[in-house]
Design an enzyme around this catalytic site. Structure first.
Site, short mmCIF file in Angstrom:
data_model
loop_
_atom_site.label_atom_id
_atom_site.label_comp_id
_atom_site.label_asym_id
_atom_site.label_seq_id
_atom_site.Cartn_x
_atom_site.Cartn_y
_atom_site.Cartn_z
N GLY A 1 95.85 10.85 32.91
CA GLY A 1 95.17 11.53 34.23
C GLY A 1 95.22 12.69 34.14
N SER B 1 96.97 11.04 26.21
CA SER B 1 96.15 12.35 27.05
C SER B 1 97.08 12.77 27.86
CB SER B 1 95.54 11.28 28.33
OG SER B 1 94.34 11.34 28.00
N TRP B 2 96.49 13.04 29.38
CA TRP B 2 97.52 13.75 29.98
C TRP B 2 99.43 13.11 29.71
CZ3 TRP B 2 99.44 17.28 32.20
CH2 TRP B 2 100.06 17.87 33.72
N ASP C 1 87.53 10.23 19.68
CA ASP C 1 87.98 10.28 20.90
C ASP C 1 87.67 12.03 21.26
OD1 ASP C 1 90.83 11.13 22.97
OD2 ASP C 1 88.83 11.25 23.15
N HIS D 1 89.42 7.51 22.74
CA HIS D 1 89.82 8.18 23.31
C HIS D 1 91.26 7.15 24.23
CE1 HIS D 1 92.51 10.67 26.40
NE2 HIS D 1 92.13 9.99 27.07
C1 LIG Z 1 91.85 14.36 30.79
N1 LIG Z 1 92.80 12.86 31.30
C2 LIG Z 1 92.90 11.95 29.84
C3 LIG Z 1 93.60 11.15 30.56
O1 LIG Z 1 94.44 11.55 30.61
C4 LIG Z 1 93.29 10.13 30.93
N2 LIG Z 1 92.01 8.93 30.68
N3 LIG Z 1 92.44 7.99 30.70
C5 LIG Z 1 93.53 7.68 31.58
C6 LIG Z 1 93.87 6.90 32.17
C7 LIG Z 1 93.51 5.23 31.47
C8 LIG Z 1 95.17 6.97 33.03
C9 LIG Z 1 92.61 6.01 33.55
O2 LIG Z 1 93.68 8.96 31.48
#
Ligand SMILES: CNCC(=O)c1nnc(C(C)(C)C)o1
Length: 319
Positions: free
Chosen positions: A46, A113-114, A270, A298
């Site tokens: 997120g 990701s985050w 990604d 991603h």
């Molecule tokens: C830049 N934010 C990308 C990220 O952390 C992210 N993308 N999808 C998610 C979830 C799977 C948690 C919905 O987190």
């Protein structure tokens, strides 16, 4: 092959709980697998994305004590979508509070990701508490990363979804999309907030996989999820995560963690967190193992990505 074929079977927690971490925030956590196993903490994406039951399945339940928790304002943590006292460094402190609450000395850390951003921030702050790092879809919140996904980059690959993403924003404000969304995501008008939250979230869900996954995109229609995900992500981005640009990749930062076993799994295609950041992390942290998955986007659930993530956690389970 399907992602599920390389992940462990669905699993239910053997215990869940809540932990009050500030006057404002209470975190939801759950533990699955082997109570005597080697502990691992899962850091969701997120920010604001919350944990998903499937996230338990990246770990061998016979070997690991699997700890998932929803970060401030996300998932089942309360108050939902609250931006108060919600910063990268509050979350780093929360991870330590969860560790101490569960009487864990040292644990494996897994994040995408985050979740990879937070994993790096946590490990650089508390390297003595980290047994290993498994990182996916590397995101370090640099301005160039935000620009690529939210302003001018991924837009060239998904022009039709981009039209839906910019739709709520007046033409005169489209030169700074993150800031323009900040105004709508914090509007006093519920309708404006929710419409913006869903458009922001749809953009991310539509672009997260190599092959668009309608079930994943449908997540964006869930009011509570979209609200938390969009408001918290946008809040962190307008504040640059309360970090210097590139801080997590600086020599002084990386030198604190170079002794920690680390596997990085990055999708070649990604578009949310492009491979350039995983490449920069590998250059700064040559001891880490980097896998570029040739046919993945991603998401952690891309088949090639899930397979390599499970191979990494299997390998680290004996550490
Ligand atoms: C830049 N934010 C990308 C990220 O952390 C992210 N993308 N999808 C998610 C979830 C799977 C948690 C919905 O987190």
């Amino acid at each position: 092959t399907r992602a599920d074929s390389s992940m462990y079977p669905p699993l239910e927690p053997y215990t869940t709980g809540t932990l009050q971490v500030s006057d404002v925030h209470t975190l939801y956590y759950e533990i699955s697998g082997n109570p005597e196993g080697t502990p691992v903490v899962f850091l969701h994406g997120g920010p604001g994305g919350g944990c998903d039951a499937k996230d338990r399945s990246f770990f061998n339940p016979a070997k690991y004590k699997i700890i998932l928790f929803d970060q401030r304002g996300a998932g089942k943590s309360t108050p939902s979508a609250s931006l108060e006292e919600n910063t990268t460094w509050d979350l780093v402190k929360d991870i330590e509070k969860v560790r101490e609450h569960l009487k864990i000395e040292k644990w494996h850390v897994f994040g995408g990701s985050w979740g990879s951003t937070l994993s790096l921030a946590y490990a650089q702050s508390h390297p003595d508490r980290v047994k290993s790092l498994v990182l996916r879809g590397i995101f370090t919140l640099r301005k160039s990363e935000l620009r690529f996904f939210y302003q001018d980059g991924a837009s060239h690959l998904f022009p039709e979804a981009w039209e839906d993403y910019v739709a709520p924003i007046p033409e005169s404000e489209r030169h700074d999309m993150v800031l323009a969304y900040h105004a709508q995501l914090n509007s006093a008008d519920d309708e404006t907030r929710l419409r913006a939250a869903k458009a922001w979230t749809r953009w991310e869900m539509f672009t997260s996989k190599l092959h668009v996954d309608p079930a994943h995109v449908a997540e964006a229609e869930k009011d509570d999820f979209a609200n938390s995900f969009a408001r918290i992500e946008n809040h962190y981005f307008v504040n640059d995560g309360w970090m210097r640009d590139g801080q997590l990749l600086e020599r002084q930062s990386i030198d604190k963690i170079r002794h920690i076993p680390c596997v990085i799994v990055q999708g070649r295609y990604d578009v949310v967190c492009p491979a350039t950041t995983a490449h920069a992390l590998k250059k700064a942290f040559p001891e880490a193992t980097l896998h570029i998955v040739p046919d993945a986007g991603h998401s952690s659930r891309e088949p090639g990505t899930a397979k390599l993530l499970v191979e990494a956690t299997d390998r680290f389970s004996s550490l």
